[in-house]
Design an enzyme around this catalytic site. Sequence first.
Site, PDB file in Angstrom:
ATOM      1  N   LEU A 137       1.052  -1.062   0.089  1.00 27.71           N
ATOM      2  CA  LEU A 137      -0.060   0.066  -0.062  1.00 27.71           C
ATOM      3  C   LEU A 137       0.842   1.209   0.035  1.00 27.71           C
ATOM      4  O   LEU A 137       1.828   1.329   0.680  1.00 27.71           O
ATOM      5  CB  LEU A 137      -1.069  -0.055   1.154  1.00 27.71           C
ATOM      6  CG  LEU A 137      -1.803  -1.160   1.515  1.00 27.71           C
ATOM      7  CD1 LEU A 137      -2.493  -0.860   2.896  1.00 27.71           C
ATOM      8  CD2 LEU A 137      -2.818  -1.292   0.435  1.00 27.71           C
TER       9      LEU A 137
ATOM     10  N   ASP B 152       3.596  -5.789   2.677  1.00 26.91           N
ATOM     11  CA  ASP B 152       4.093  -4.451   3.632  1.00 26.91           C
ATOM     12  C   ASP B 152       4.457  -5.174   5.011  1.00 26.91           C
ATOM     13  O   ASP B 152       4.755  -4.617   5.941  1.00 26.91           O
ATOM     14  CB  ASP B 152       2.726  -3.682   4.065  1.00 26.91           C
ATOM     15  CG  ASP B 152       2.433  -2.713   2.814  1.00 26.91           C
ATOM     16  OD1 ASP B 152       3.334  -2.129   2.354  1.00 26.91           O
ATOM     17  OD2 ASP B 152       1.350  -2.686   2.463  1.00 26.91           O
TER      18      ASP B 152
ATOM     19  N   GLU C 265       6.315  -3.047  12.984  1.00 28.68           N
ATOM     20  CA  GLU C 265       5.549  -2.229  14.113  1.00 28.68           C
ATOM     21  C   GLU C 265       4.260  -2.410  14.001  1.00 28.68           C
ATOM     22  O   GLU C 265       3.540  -2.228  15.322  1.00 28.68           O
ATOM     23  CB  GLU C 265       6.465  -0.910  13.847  1.00 28.68           C
ATOM     24  CG  GLU C 265       5.663   0.096  15.153  1.00 28.68           C
ATOM     25  CD  GLU C 265       6.091   1.427  14.733  1.00 28.68           C
ATOM     26  OE1 GLU C 265       7.011   2.054  15.609  1.00 28.68           O
ATOM     27  OE2 GLU C 265       5.975   2.342  13.554  1.00 28.68           O
ATOM     28  N   ASP C 266       3.632  -2.448  12.872  1.00 27.22           N
ATOM     29  CA  ASP C 266       2.212  -2.085  12.861  1.00 27.22           C
ATOM     30  C   ASP C 266       1.244  -3.102  13.349  1.00 27.22           C
ATOM     31  O   ASP C 266       0.190  -3.142  13.821  1.00 27.22           O
ATOM     32  CB  ASP C 266       1.850  -1.760  11.242  1.00 27.22           C
ATOM     33  CG  ASP C 266       2.349  -0.511  10.755  1.00 27.22           C
ATOM     34  OD1 ASP C 266       2.210   0.551  11.740  1.00 27.22           O
ATOM     35  OD2 ASP C 266       2.610  -0.200   9.721  1.00 27.22           O
TER      36      ASP C 266
ATOM     37  N   ARG D 156      -3.506  -6.229   5.221  1.00 28.22           N
ATOM     38  CA  ARG D 156      -2.495  -6.460   6.422  1.00 28.22           C
ATOM     39  C   ARG D 156      -2.997  -7.324   7.395  1.00 28.22           C
ATOM     40  O   ARG D 156      -2.098  -7.626   8.197  1.00 28.22           O
ATOM     41  CB  ARG D 156      -1.649  -5.010   6.826  1.00 28.22           C
ATOM     42  CG  ARG D 156      -1.463  -4.388   5.623  1.00 28.22           C
ATOM     43  CD  ARG D 156      -0.438  -3.214   6.084  1.00 28.22           C
ATOM     44  NE  ARG D 156       0.775  -3.719   6.719  1.00 28.22           N
ATOM     45  CZ  ARG D 156       1.728  -3.242   7.570  1.00 28.22           C
ATOM     46  NH1 ARG D 156       1.545  -1.658   7.459  1.00 28.22           N
ATOM     47  NH2 ARG D 156       2.579  -3.715   8.250  1.00 28.22           N
TER      48      ARG D 156
ATOM     49  N   ARG E 120      -6.559   4.140   9.748  1.00 30.81           N
ATOM     50  CA  ARG E 120      -6.194   2.541  10.253  1.00 30.81           C
ATOM     51  C   ARG E 120      -6.592   2.329  11.596  1.00 30.81           C
ATOM     52  O   ARG E 120      -6.911   1.259  11.878  1.00 30.81           O
ATOM     53  CB  ARG E 120      -4.651   2.530  10.080  1.00 30.81           C
ATOM     54  CG  ARG E 120      -4.219   2.654   8.871  1.00 30.81           C
ATOM     55  CD  ARG E 120      -4.532   1.755   7.773  1.00 30.81           C
ATOM     56  NE  ARG E 120      -4.001   1.931   6.410  1.00 30.81           N
ATOM     57  CZ  ARG E 120      -2.636   1.811   6.068  1.00 30.81           C
ATOM     58  NH1 ARG E 120      -1.769   0.872   6.816  1.00 30.81           N
ATOM     59  NH2 ARG E 120      -2.442   2.032   5.018  1.00 30.81           N
TER      60      ARG E 120
ATOM     61  N   HIS F  43      -0.011   7.579  10.036  1.00 25.91           N
ATOM     62  CA  HIS F  43       0.006   7.144  11.332  1.00 25.91           C
ATOM     63  C   HIS F  43       0.438   8.486  12.069  1.00 25.91           C
ATOM     64  O   HIS F  43       0.993   9.192  11.714  1.00 25.91           O
ATOM     65  CB  HIS F  43       0.954   6.139  11.705  1.00 25.91           C
ATOM     66  CG  HIS F  43       0.492   4.753  10.961  1.00 25.91           C
ATOM     67  ND1 HIS F  43       1.263   4.056  10.035  1.00 25.91           N
ATOM     68  CD2 HIS F  43      -0.571   4.047  10.915  1.00 25.91           C
ATOM     69  CE1 HIS F  43       0.574   2.857   9.566  1.00 25.91           C
ATOM     70  NE2 HIS F  43      -0.355   2.735  10.162  1.00 25.91           N
TER      71      HIS F  43
ATOM     72  N   CYS G 129       8.749   1.854  11.652  1.00 27.56           N
ATOM     73  CA  CYS G 129       7.631   0.844  11.429  1.00 27.56           C
ATOM     74  C   CYS G 129       8.671  -0.337  10.833  1.00 27.56           C
ATOM     75  O   CYS G 129       7.942  -1.260  10.776  1.00 27.56           O
ATOM     76  CB  CYS G 129       7.258   1.315   9.959  1.00 27.56           C
ATOM     77  SG  CYS G 129       6.863   2.917   9.403  1.00 27.56           S
TER      78      CYS G 129
END
Length: 255
Positions: free
Chosen positions: A20, A62, A67-68, A87, A130, A163, A250
């Site tokens: 993305l 991705d 980190e996400d 994701r 998100r 973010h 990230c």
Amino acid sequence: MPQFSRAIVRPPCSSFAQGLTTSSFGAPDFEIALVQHAEYVATLQALGLVVTELPPEDAYPDSTFVEDVAIAIPAGFILSNPGAAERKGEVALIEPQLAPVVGRIEAPGTLDGGDVCQMGQTFLIGISARTNEEGARQLTDILQAQGFEAKTVDIRKSKTLLHLKSGLTFIDESLVIAHRELAQHDALSLFEVVSPDADNAYAANAIAINGKLLFAAGHEKLETKLRVRGCDVLPLEMSEFQKMDGGLSCLSLRY
Ligand code: CIR
């Protein structure tokens, strides 16, 4: 300044360019991304961290942005529920590597780790495209049960922030980097805030770690402002990750 002894990373996979992105910098060069990632890992190791490198995962373009998918706290890991459908599967992929798991964000809550900024005993949680209010509420409950405070910052009107941490870095108890649109937020009122000019905005995502500040190379104006304030800045090339909307933070889960 935050101290860490371990990190988890996942190198970019061969489908990295299919991830993305909203950026207009063009497709990333996979070979250069691998080199930049290797330098990132070597820098963490030079700072004394033991780095666990997970295998690249072609099914999830991705997935290098580890980190996400989780939030590390002293008691263990909180699994997120990423806001982007593409994701969500990354959570199950990384779960076996994370122990103990002390909480998880469940639907209808969504949350990306990039929206979670630890500032000492307080966590700021970005409400974004998100991370929704329910996700923030669930994380707040988990953090409060662990003795932390949590506050939300609504960034849904921002035209530039994917973010919260795209525009915010906690350096220490007195200093933060924050985009101008965040600088006046109540949650930052006790900090000296260093804000980048628009052409240096990408570098607002940095990592304070063991006395150094990992910083996106090529943003000299912001770098100078930080050096003047005593920061020991370590510039790292990040061009290929910037093309995929990713920043320094990230690329690792630090704990
Ligand atoms: C995404 O849009 O999800 C990825 N291409 C970039 C994620 C960056 N993660 C972060 O800022 N924490």
